[in-house]
Design a protein around this motif. Structure first.
Motif, short mmCIF file in Angstrom:
data_model
loop_
_atom_site.label_atom_id
_atom_site.label_comp_id
_atom_site.label_asym_id
_atom_site.label_seq_id
_atom_site.Cartn_x
_atom_site.Cartn_y
_atom_site.Cartn_z
N ILE A 89 0.94 -0.82 -0.12
CA ILE A 89 -0.50 0.28 -0.24
C ILE A 89 0.93 1.70 0.01
N GLY A 90 1.62 1.13 1.18
CA GLY A 90 2.83 2.06 0.78
C GLY A 90 3.46 2.74 -0.39
N THR A 91 4.00 2.07 -1.14
CA THR A 91 4.37 1.62 -2.77
C THR A 91 3.22 2.41 -3.75
N ALA A 92 1.74 1.77 -3.77
CA ALA A 92 0.83 2.75 -4.42
C ALA A 92 0.37 3.68 -3.94
N ILE A 93 1.08 4.42 -2.97
CA ILE A 93 0.33 5.56 -1.88
C ILE A 93 1.68 6.65 -2.78
N SER A 94 2.77 6.38 -2.06
CA SER A 94 3.60 6.93 -2.83
C SER A 94 3.53 7.46 -4.88
N LEU A 97 0.95 7.11 -6.17
CA LEU A 97 -0.30 8.09 -5.99
C LEU A 97 0.42 9.71 -6.26
N ASN A 98 0.89 9.84 -5.02
CA ASN A 98 1.08 11.57 -4.72
C ASN A 98 1.93 11.88 -5.80
N LYS A 99 3.07 10.87 -6.65
CA LYS A 99 3.47 11.79 -7.69
C LYS A 99 2.81 11.84 -8.89
N CYS A 100 1.43 11.58 -9.33
CA CYS A 100 1.54 11.57 -10.38
C CYS A 100 0.45 12.69 -9.61
N CYS A 101 0.23 12.58 -8.70
CA CYS A 101 -0.96 13.76 -8.24
C CYS A 101 0.21 14.88 -8.37
N ASP A 102 1.45 14.93 -8.10
CA ASP A 102 1.82 16.21 -8.23
C ASP A 102 1.88 16.48 -9.11
N GLU A 103 1.88 15.60 -10.60
CA GLU A 103 2.20 15.98 -11.88
C GLU A 103 0.77 16.87 -12.14
N MET A 104 -0.16 16.19 -11.69
CA MET A 104 -1.69 17.04 -12.14
C MET A 104 -1.86 18.00 -11.44
N ARG A 105 -1.08 18.16 -10.34
CA ARG A 105 -1.13 19.48 -9.95
C ARG A 105 -0.34 20.69 -10.77
N GLY A 106 0.34 20.14 -11.16
CA GLY A 106 1.43 21.13 -12.19
C GLY A 106 0.29 21.10 -13.56
N HIS A 107 -0.05 20.18 -13.83
CA HIS A 107 -0.62 20.62 -15.51
C HIS A 107 -1.84 21.68 -14.76
N ILE A 108 -2.24 20.68 -13.19
CA ILE A 108 -3.36 21.99 -13.30
C ILE A 108 -3.45 24.02 -13.36
#
Length: 696
Positions: free
Chosen positions: A103-108, A110-121
């Motif tokens: 789960i920790g690996t999956a969360i890491s 997801l956090n990376k994807c969210c950071d990328e999405m925040r940058g795009h937004i």
């Protein structure tokens, strides 16, 4: 199970205590103390405790038997089970730890994807921010524009009227119909609602709308005013449909009191001309348009002056009733609507309100005033024609009948038009003129009759001039009774007639009676008075004069009674005896002197008795002969009867004195044994009973 456990537990202990291989006494005592302490501890424990109860239930559930092996292995078994359970738990937690790592690996990731999405937004927001701001501004402007459009549409629909409605409201070419009144009502509401606009910061719009609506309302009222004036000129008061539209127009126009009053003035003038023409046509048969009427004119139909005046008054009364009914429908049928409209007009135009004015509009009073104004021309023409009739005839009876007729219609018009009507002044003037003519004619007649007065008639009957006056009096009394008396309870009006038509002739009769001797003077007066009484008796309004006549008749009757009494007294000879007894009292000494009086001496008393006997048989006939010229036989009988009664009373007085004197004289003679004196009763034998029988 617990009971069996303790029983099994206690048994070996007891056996050990009794066994031969028991320890030494010291050790045994210590073991016994330990056991006792243990037993005491076990027995002192509370088996109601939840933990002990749960432990016992657990042992019971495991099916453990209470044996020595079991008791020795119980702790080990329990600890073994605890260790096994802990091992299983550790194993399960290991699996959980592996899952948490994944789960920790999956969360890491997801956090990376969210950071990328925040940058795009953030990049997209930077690019679309100005566009969104512009769009928001445009939406607000659109909303404001739509709101303004709605306000403008609402303002136009509420505060503005269309050109067609303006034409309907102000154009004289358009009729005054339901659309006109609806439009006027709407403009009034606009005018009233302008107060809301005037309460805003920008008052220019409110002032403009207020000015425009005021002009439109004034133009509408002017149109309505002119339309009502045109309708009044050709108004058919019998047409209820036309009256309904005119009534509504008047109710609306009443909100402008000045225009409303001008309309009433115009209407009154038009109706005055119409009624004057109608009255002239009813009199002559020709109208102002030279058209002949179907009915026969009053001037050609009424040859009698009284009927001529009566027909004119009847026409005026009928016209007044019709006019009042028609105008009542026109002005009063809507209740207080006109009053409320005038009140509203005065509130909007306070400068029209008179100082101290309390009552704004009284419908009944205004109706009476309007009908009076309508009848002004008729009243003027009626006065001219009636005065011509009054002044062109010398008959006092005719003048009085006309006055009574006018008085009757005067009281009728008071009920129709009220006491303050100007038409009543015409009736009062005509009635006064007729009464003046009546008095003038009566004075001329009295002056002519007084020159012919000579002497009273030989039979003492009422003279011819009195009979003529009484005949005229009956005619006038009948006229008064059928005209004024049923309407007015005040009888003072007929006193004037009596003073003019009766008093002068009664004075003439009184002067004629002064030359006559008694009893002719009283007989003549009674004949005249009874004739007057007979003429006035049927009329209740002459009760005061009848009371005066009764008093006068009573005076003359009393004089005739006195005359008849004197005749009976002195013709019978009783008067001489009464004069002789005038000084005699009721004392014995005075009564004894009666035989010594000249009238009571034997020869004189015998002569008086013979004279009485000769008088009595024809006494009443001779007495009635004195009053034979008195025409009322009842009064003759009453007078003679009263005189006879007084004569009988005086005879009883004389008889009582004679009997009293005889009683005294006879008692003295019996005492003195002297019978030479003759009793007065023997010389005057008549008794009062005989006298009453002969004079009854």
């Amino acid at each position: 199970m617990a009971t069996s456990y303790f029983a099994e537990r206690a048994t070996p202990a007891s056996q050990d205590l009794l066994s031969p291989a028991s320890p030494a006494p010291g050790a045994a005592s210590r073991g016994s103390n330990a056991l006792s302490a243990r037993i005491t501890s076990v027995l002192s424990a509370s088996y109601a405790d939840l933990e002990i109860r749960d432990a016992l239930e657990t042992l019971d559930a495991r099916g453990v038997q209470n044996t020595a092996d079991t008791r020795r292995q119980l702790r080990l078994d329990v600890q073994k089970e605890v260790i096994q359970c802990n091992g299983e738990v550790v194993k399960d937690f290991g699996q959980v730890a592996e899952q948490l790592k994944r789960i920790g690996t999956a969360i890491s990731s997801l956090n990376k994807c969210c950071d990328e999405m925040r940058g795009h937004i953030a990049a997209a927001n930077r690019e679309t921010g100005p566009v969104l701001e512009e769009a928001t501004s445009l939406m607000q402007q659109k909303k404001q524009a739509e709101t303004k459009q709605q306000i403008l549409n609402a303002f136009n629909s509420h505060f503005l009227i269309s050109e067609d409605e303006i034409t309907i409201l102000t154009s004289t070419a358009e009729p005054v119909n339901e659309e006109f009144f609806q439009t006027l009502t709407r403009v009034k509401k606009i005018h009233h609602d302008c107060q809301v606009l005037l309460g805003t910061e920008d008052q220019r719009l409110g002032l403009e709308v207020l000015e425009r609506s005021s002009r439109q309302i004034n133009a509408a009222y002017q149109k309505l005013y002119r339309w009502i004036q045109r309708e009044f000129k050709t108004l058919d008061l019998e047409n209820l449909q036309i009256n309904a539209s005119v009534r509504r127009s008047l109710r609306v126009l009443a909100e402008r009191p000045t225009l409303f009053q001008n309309c009433l003035d115009s209407f009154a003038e038009a109706r005055e001309n119409i009624l004057s023409d109608s009255f002239h046509a009813a009199l002559t048969g020709h109208t102002s348009e030279s058209q002949n009427l179907v009915t026969k004119p009053i001037e050609f139909q009424a040859h009698d002056p009284l009927r001529y005046v009566g027909d004119m008054l009847a026409w005026a009364h009928s016209t007044t009733v019709s006019e009042r009914e028609a105008l009542e429908v026109l002005f009063i049928s809507d209740g207080d609507e006109i009053k409320r409209s005038i009140q509203a007009g005065l509130e909007s135009e306070p400068w029209l309100r008179e100082e101290g004015e309390r009552e704004v509009f009284d419908g009944r009073k205004a109706l009476n005033q309007l009908v009076s104004r309508d009848l002004t021309g008729v009243a003027r023409l009626l006065r001219q024609r009636t005065e011509q009739v009054i002044q062109s005839h010398d008959d006092a009876t005719l003048a009085y009948k006309i006055a009574n007729l006018i008085g009757f219609y005067n009281s009728t018009f008071v009920k129709l038009l009220g006491a303050g009507s100007e038409v009543l002044e015409v009736f009062d003037a005509l009635e006064s003129s007729a009464m003046r003519q009546f008095r003038a004619n009566m004075r001329d007649h009295v002056a002519a009759v007084q020159g012919d007065l000579a002497v009273a008639p030989a039979n003492l009957s009422p003279p011819d001039f009195l009979e003529e006056a009484l005949q005229m009096l009956r005619t006038l009394a009948k006229s008064y009774d059928t005209s004024i008396a049923p309407v007015d309870s005040n009888d003072d009006g007929f006193h004037t007639v009596l003073a003019e038509i009766l008093d002068p002739f009664m004075s003439g009769c009184e002067n004629l009676g002064k030359g006559l001797a008694a009893p002719d003077k009283n007989i003549f007066a009674l004949n005249c008075l009874m004739a007057v009484k007979t003429a006035l008796t049927p009329y209740s309004f002459a009760k005061d004069r009848l009371s005066e006549l009764e008093d006068t008749i009573g005076e003359h009757t009393a004089q005739l009674v006195e005359y008849q009494h004197q005749y009976l007294t002195y013709t019978s000879g009783l008067g001489t005896l009464l004069e002789a007894l005038s000084d005699i009292s009721n004392t014995a000494e005075s009564l004894k002197t009666i035989p010594e009086l000249d009238a009571f001496k034997p020869d004189a008393l015998v002569g008086a008795s013979q004279q009485l006997d000769e008088f009595l048989p024809s006494a009443l006939i001779d007495a009635a002969e004195n009053l034979k010229r008195l025409q009322n036989r009842t009064i003759v009988q009453n007078i003679t009867g009263e005189a006879a009664e007084r004569f009988c009373e005086e005879f009883e007085f004389v008889e009582s004195k004679v009997v009293a004197a005889d009683d005294l004289l006879y008692r003295e003679e019996e005492d003195e044994q002297d019978e030479t004196t003759t009793a007065l009763r023997n010389l005057f034998p008549r008794t009062s009973g005989e006298i009453r029988v002969l004079l009854s």
